[in-house]
Design a protein around this motif. Structure first.
Motif, mmCIF file in Angstrom:
data_model
loop_
_atom_site.group_PDB
_atom_site.id
_atom_site.type_symbol
_atom_site.label_atom_id
_atom_site.label_comp_id
_atom_site.label_asym_id
_atom_site.label_seq_id
_atom_site.Cartn_x
_atom_site.Cartn_y
_atom_site.Cartn_z
ATOM 1 N N TYR A 110 31.705 54.485 30.749
ATOM 2 C CA TYR A 110 31.920 53.556 31.857
ATOM 3 C C TYR A 110 31.157 52.250 31.616
ATOM 4 O O TYR A 110 31.716 51.168 31.731
ATOM 5 N N ARG A 111 29.898 52.376 31.268
ATOM 6 C CA ARG A 111 29.066 51.171 31.085
ATOM 7 C C ARG A 111 29.512 50.341 29.886
ATOM 8 O O ARG A 111 29.501 49.114 29.945
ATOM 9 N N GLN A 112 29.891 51.004 28.798
ATOM 10 C CA GLN A 112 30.243 50.275 27.578
ATOM 11 C C GLN A 112 31.678 49.770 27.542
ATOM 12 O O GLN A 112 31.947 48.731 26.934
ATOM 13 N N GLN A 113 32.606 50.503 28.168
ATOM 14 C CA GLN A 113 34.015 50.151 28.019
ATOM 15 C C GLN A 113 34.714 49.723 29.308
ATOM 16 O O GLN A 113 35.631 48.905 29.269
ATOM 17 N N ILE A 114 34.304 50.253 30.434
ATOM 18 C CA ILE A 114 34.996 49.962 31.694
ATOM 19 C C ILE A 114 34.393 48.754 32.400
ATOM 20 O O ILE A 114 35.126 47.859 32.835
ATOM 21 N N VAL A 115 33.091 48.703 32.500
ATOM 22 C CA VAL A 115 32.435 47.569 33.165
ATOM 23 C C VAL A 115 32.854 46.233 32.548
ATOM 24 O O VAL A 115 33.152 45.287 33.291
ATOM 25 N N PRO A 116 32.925 46.099 31.214
ATOM 26 C CA PRO A 116 33.377 44.820 30.659
ATOM 27 C C PRO A 116 34.775 44.402 31.118
ATOM 28 O O PRO A 116 35.058 43.207 31.232
ATOM 29 N N GLU A 117 35.635 45.370 31.406
ATOM 30 C CA GLU A 117 36.970 45.022 31.899
ATOM 31 C C GLU A 117 36.898 44.461 33.310
ATOM 32 O O GLU A 117 37.641 43.554 33.657
ATOM 33 N N PHE A 118 36.011 45.005 34.127
ATOM 34 C CA PHE A 118 35.823 44.468 35.469
ATOM 35 C C PHE A 118 35.190 43.080 35.427
ATOM 36 O O PHE A 118 35.459 42.248 36.280
ATOM 37 N N GLN A 119 34.347 42.820 34.431
ATOM 38 C CA GLN A 119 33.618 41.560 34.353
ATOM 39 C C GLN A 119 34.344 40.489 33.545
ATOM 40 O O GLN A 119 33.915 39.350 33.541
ATOM 41 N N GLY A 121 36.315 37.554 32.380
ATOM 42 C CA GLY A 121 36.772 36.347 33.047
ATOM 43 C C GLY A 121 38.288 36.242 32.981
ATOM 44 O O GLY A 121 38.930 36.833 32.126
ATOM 45 N N GLY A 122 38.846 35.511 33.865
ATOM 46 C CA GLY A 122 40.296 35.347 33.875
ATOM 47 C C GLY A 122 40.973 36.587 34.442
ATOM 48 O O GLY A 122 41.227 37.541 33.728
ATOM 49 N N ILE A 123 41.213 36.561 35.703
ATOM 50 C CA ILE A 123 41.750 37.739 36.389
ATOM 51 C C ILE A 123 43.101 38.166 35.834
ATOM 52 O O ILE A 123 43.481 39.324 35.928
ATOM 53 N N ASP A 124 43.828 37.252 35.206
ATOM 54 C CA ASP A 124 45.159 37.568 34.698
ATOM 55 C C ASP A 124 45.175 37.881 33.206
ATOM 56 O O ASP A 124 46.242 37.875 32.593
ATOM 57 N N GLN A 125 44.031 38.165 32.613
ATOM 58 C CA GLN A 125 43.971 38.509 31.192
ATOM 59 C C GLN A 125 43.873 40.016 31.030
ATOM 60 O O GLN A 125 43.092 40.681 31.714
ATOM 61 N N PRO A 155 34.253 43.291 41.981
ATOM 62 C CA PRO A 155 35.346 43.038 41.032
ATOM 63 C C PRO A 155 36.660 43.711 41.451
ATOM 64 O O PRO A 155 37.733 43.166 41.228
ATOM 65 N N LEU A 156 36.576 44.874 42.081
ATOM 66 C CA LEU A 156 37.784 45.549 42.558
ATOM 67 C C LEU A 156 38.497 44.717 43.620
ATOM 68 O O LEU A 156 39.725 44.613 43.590
ATOM 69 N N ILE A 157 37.746 44.135 44.509
ATOM 70 C CA ILE A 157 38.349 43.290 45.557
ATOM 71 C C ILE A 157 39.073 42.119 44.918
ATOM 72 O O ILE A 157 40.209 41.797 45.299
ATOM 73 N N ASP A 158 38.446 41.480 43.925
ATOM 74 C CA ASP A 158 39.094 40.368 43.226
ATOM 75 C C ASP A 158 40.381 40.815 42.542
ATOM 76 O O ASP A 158 41.397 40.122 42.578
ATOM 77 N N LEU A 159 40.338 41.991 41.910
ATOM 78 C CA LEU A 159 41.530 42.504 41.226
ATOM 79 C C LEU A 159 42.638 42.834 42.220
ATOM 80 O O LEU A 159 43.816 42.557 41.959
ATOM 81 N N LEU A 160 42.286 43.406 43.334
ATOM 82 C CA LEU A 160 43.290 43.755 44.323
ATOM 83 C C LEU A 160 43.921 42.516 44.948
ATOM 84 O O LEU A 160 45.090 42.522 45.295
ATOM 85 N N ARG A 161 43.162 41.446 45.077
ATOM 86 C CA ARG A 161 43.725 40.192 45.561
ATOM 87 C C ARG A 161 44.740 39.631 44.578
ATOM 88 O O ARG A 161 45.697 38.986 44.973
ATOM 89 N N SER A 162 44.491 39.866 43.301
ATOM 90 C CA SER A 162 45.392 39.366 42.255
ATOM 91 C C SER A 162 46.726 40.071 42.359
ATOM 92 O O SER A 162 47.756 39.560 42.088
#
Length: 162
Positions: A110-119, A121-125, A155-162
């Motif tokens: 989670y820390r090495q592979q998932i967190v970077p996806e949440f962080q 930049g660029g919500i549409d990348q 970050p989840l809230i930002d993704l859900l808004r997208s």
């Protein structure tokens, strides 16, 4: 288990249907689901051997992704799916995964592979990887530290808004 062109088309053309099939688990008749079911079945009988073998595959896929994330994102997608299939031993809709493979370090992944996806930049990348990150968080929510879950809310809230 690899993300196919048809999966990508569904994700782009009808994201609600993709989520219904993938995250909600109604993708019963897909190759990807069959591959995940095979990994789970093999892991029940040969947990240590399968964890070692598939762990090597995950490392190779993540290395491929690391060399060129924009081109090799499918490798990370497959690695996340493989970890989910390998680590989930029992689950319910309400509680997520209830039993896990103790040989898979879910928190470290989670820390090495998932967190970077949440962080990232660029919500549409690399949106598929963001969807995979949400699925991972949802699947293993009871096995991750509380602080990790709380840190993922913004970050989840930002993704859900997208």
């Amino acid at each position: 288990m690899e993300f196919r062109q048809s999966d990508e088309e569904l994700f782009e053309d009808n994201p609600e249907e993709y989520i219904r099939r993938d995250i909600e688990g109604s993708d019963v008749d897909t190759r990807r689901r069959a591959a995940c079911d095979l990994v789970r079945a093999l892991s029940r009988s040969f947990e240590a051997q399968m964890t070692e073998i598939f762990g090597r595959y995950v490392a190779v896929m993540l290395e491929s992704y690391g060399q060129n994330p924009q081109t090799n994102w499918r490798s990370k997608d497959a690695a996340i799916y493989l970890i989910i299939a390998l680590a989930s031993k029992g689950q319910t809709q309400r509680h997520g995964t209830t039993q896990t493979n103790q040989l898979v370090d879910l928190v470290d992944f989670y820390r090495q592979q998932i967190v970077p996806e949440f962080q990232r930049g660029g919500i549409d990348q690399l949106l598929v990887l963001k969807a995979d990150a949400i699925k991972y968080l949802m699947t293993f929510r009871n096995h991750l530290p509380r602080e990790a879950i709380i840190a993922s809310i913004a970050p989840l809230i930002d993704l859900l808004r997208s």
